[in-house]
Scaffold this active site. Sequence first.
Site, PDB file in Angstrom:
ATOM      1  NE  ARG A  85      -0.669   1.982   3.465  1.00  0.00           N
ATOM      2  CZ  ARG A  85       0.452   2.343   3.544  1.00  0.00           C
ATOM      3  NH1 ARG A  85       1.614   2.056   4.228  1.00  0.00           N
ATOM      4  NH2 ARG A  85       0.634   3.789   3.709  1.00  0.00           N
ATOM      5  N   GLY A  86       0.168   2.500   0.000  1.00  0.00           N
ATOM      6  CA  GLY A  86       1.055   3.593  -0.253  1.00  0.00           C
ATOM      7  C   GLY A  86       1.249   3.893  -1.780  1.00  0.00           C
ATOM      8  CB  ALA A  87       0.594   6.706  -3.853  1.00  0.00           C
ATOM      9  NE  ARG A 137      -6.471   0.912  -2.243  1.00  0.00           N
ATOM     10  CZ  ARG A 137      -5.691   1.421  -1.207  1.00  0.00           C
ATOM     11  NH1 ARG A 137      -4.426   1.378  -0.833  1.00  0.00           N
ATOM     12  NH2 ARG A 137      -6.370   2.122  -0.514  1.00  0.00           N
ATOM     13  CD  GLN A 171      -4.044   2.720   6.440  1.00  0.00           C
ATOM     14  OE1 GLN A 171      -4.637   3.172   7.332  1.00  0.00           O
ATOM     15  NE2 GLN A 171      -4.543   2.585   5.372  1.00  0.00           N
ATOM     16  CG  ASP A 231      -3.046   8.017  -1.595  1.00  0.00           C
ATOM     17  OD1 ASP A 231      -2.806   8.339  -0.743  1.00  0.00           O
ATOM     18  OD2 ASP A 231      -2.670   6.919  -2.098  1.00  0.00           O
ATOM     19  CG  ASN A 262      -2.674  11.626   2.078  1.00  0.00           C
ATOM     20  OD1 ASN A 262      -1.837  10.533   1.467  1.00  0.00           O
ATOM     21  ND2 ASN A 262      -2.411  11.672   3.214  1.00  0.00           N
ATOM     22  CE  LYS A 263      -5.361   5.924   3.624  1.00  0.00           C
ATOM     23  NZ  LYS A 263      -6.666   4.701   3.094  1.00  0.00           N
TER      24      LYS A 263
HETATM   25  O1  MRU Z   1      -4.801   3.182   1.801  1.00  0.00           O
HETATM   26  P1  MRU Z   1      -3.472   3.308   1.772  1.00  0.00           P
HETATM   27  O2  MRU Z   1      -2.769   3.014   3.035  1.00  0.00           O
HETATM   28  O3  MRU Z   1      -2.529   2.870   0.611  1.00  0.00           O
HETATM   29  O4  MRU Z   1      -3.206   4.769   1.787  1.00  0.00           O
HETATM   30  C1  MRU Z   1      -1.934   5.582   1.694  1.00  0.00           C
HETATM   31  C2  MRU Z   1      -1.977   6.893   2.046  1.00  0.00           C
HETATM   32  O5  MRU Z   1      -2.849   7.689   1.871  1.00  0.00           O
HETATM   33  C3  MRU Z   1      -0.642   7.882   1.881  1.00  0.00           C
HETATM   34  O6  MRU Z   1      -0.610   8.789   2.645  1.00  0.00           O
HETATM   35  C4  MRU Z   1      -0.121   7.967   0.431  1.00  0.00           C
HETATM   36  O7  MRU Z   1      -0.313   6.968  -0.245  1.00  0.00           O
HETATM   37  C5  MRU Z   1       1.296   8.554   0.306  1.00  0.00           C
HETATM   38  S1  MRU Z   1       2.379   7.295   0.799  1.00  0.00           S
HETATM   39  C6  MRU Z   1       4.013   7.947   0.469  1.00  0.00           C
END
Ligand code: MRU
Length: 354
Positions: free
Chosen positions: A50-52, A93, A204, A245, A255-256
Amino acid sequence: MKTFKTLQWSGGIDGCLELTDQRKLPGEFITKKCKTVEQLYDAIKTLAVRGAPAIGVAAGFGVCLAAQETEKLKLPDAIKRIKERADYLSKSRPTAVNLSWALERMNKAAENFLLIDPDGTVAKLQKYLLSEAQKIYNEDVEMCRMIGINGESFIPDGGAILTHCNAGALATAGDGTALAVVFEAQRKGKKIKVYVDETRPLLQGARLTTWELKQAGIDVILICDNMAGALMKDSKVKAVFIGADRIAANGDVANKIGSYSLSVLAKEHKIPFYVAAPSSTFDLKIQYGAQIPIEQRKPDEVLKFMDVQIAPQGTNVYNPAFDVTPAENITAIITEKGVIKCPTKEKIKKLINS
Ligand code: MRU
């Protein structure tokens, strides 16, 4: 110093993708092997990776898994098949643009191979694609390093910052985005304290960011998401740092979920709000934030807390995984190419195309 690999390709063209299974952290450190495109789709969808930026890097290797399915095909058919599989992976996703960015880049690499070696073999194509995916990986590591260097001066020495979700090493191939800035400040000898939002519903922040920061020996304080306002009112945080993201052409940032509320709180309390992201997270085809697709996730993630039912079965749930922070709430966007203060369409275009 990163002590683990978020993901890595293991072996040659017939190898597989190995991921640190983030669903298990911090309790267990388990490496998950993805040997098929379906397994990777599932790993992305269920947040094992996970994470962009990490999703983008994983998708690059996903195309190498797709290429393994084409051994018996002629080159043009192999490329057609690879593109279909890339399209399938892109649906795992919807919000993080790094996913489609990496897949488009891999598709272009496949097309390019056909141009430079029209009589080439599928084995040669597989090798070519693996080297492109490895390039995406290496570039991500370097982008994280540069984001850290470019953002470090915004970390107040001796002060505390607040972060949300996980924008650390686990979210990238390198040291992270928002956390790369923290790690670089630590390298420079700054004394830092980091408040971490637990980040409901999937935690997270609590599970992953605290794990990373504690390993790095950084002073970390975990808070529930609804404590951020009180913390700011009591002047306990000097700045907010988050990842992204997808960033629209005008600087709106997805973002989240919870990031938008933090930006409003930061504005109210006159606290700088920084977004750290690589150029692969910008989507200049999207003009503003409302056009960014927001992933809606299963009700169970809200109805349950770590698999324990906390609300009556059948309760209606709203569970968007991301929200959009408008550009005007953002003090600066820190990228590997430089810093965009008070982001606008013109400034973003200039830096990203530089
Ligand atoms: O749902 P997730 O855990 O993939 O969400 C991740 C985020 O929102 C992060 O803040 C974002 O991807 C940046 S990661 C460098």
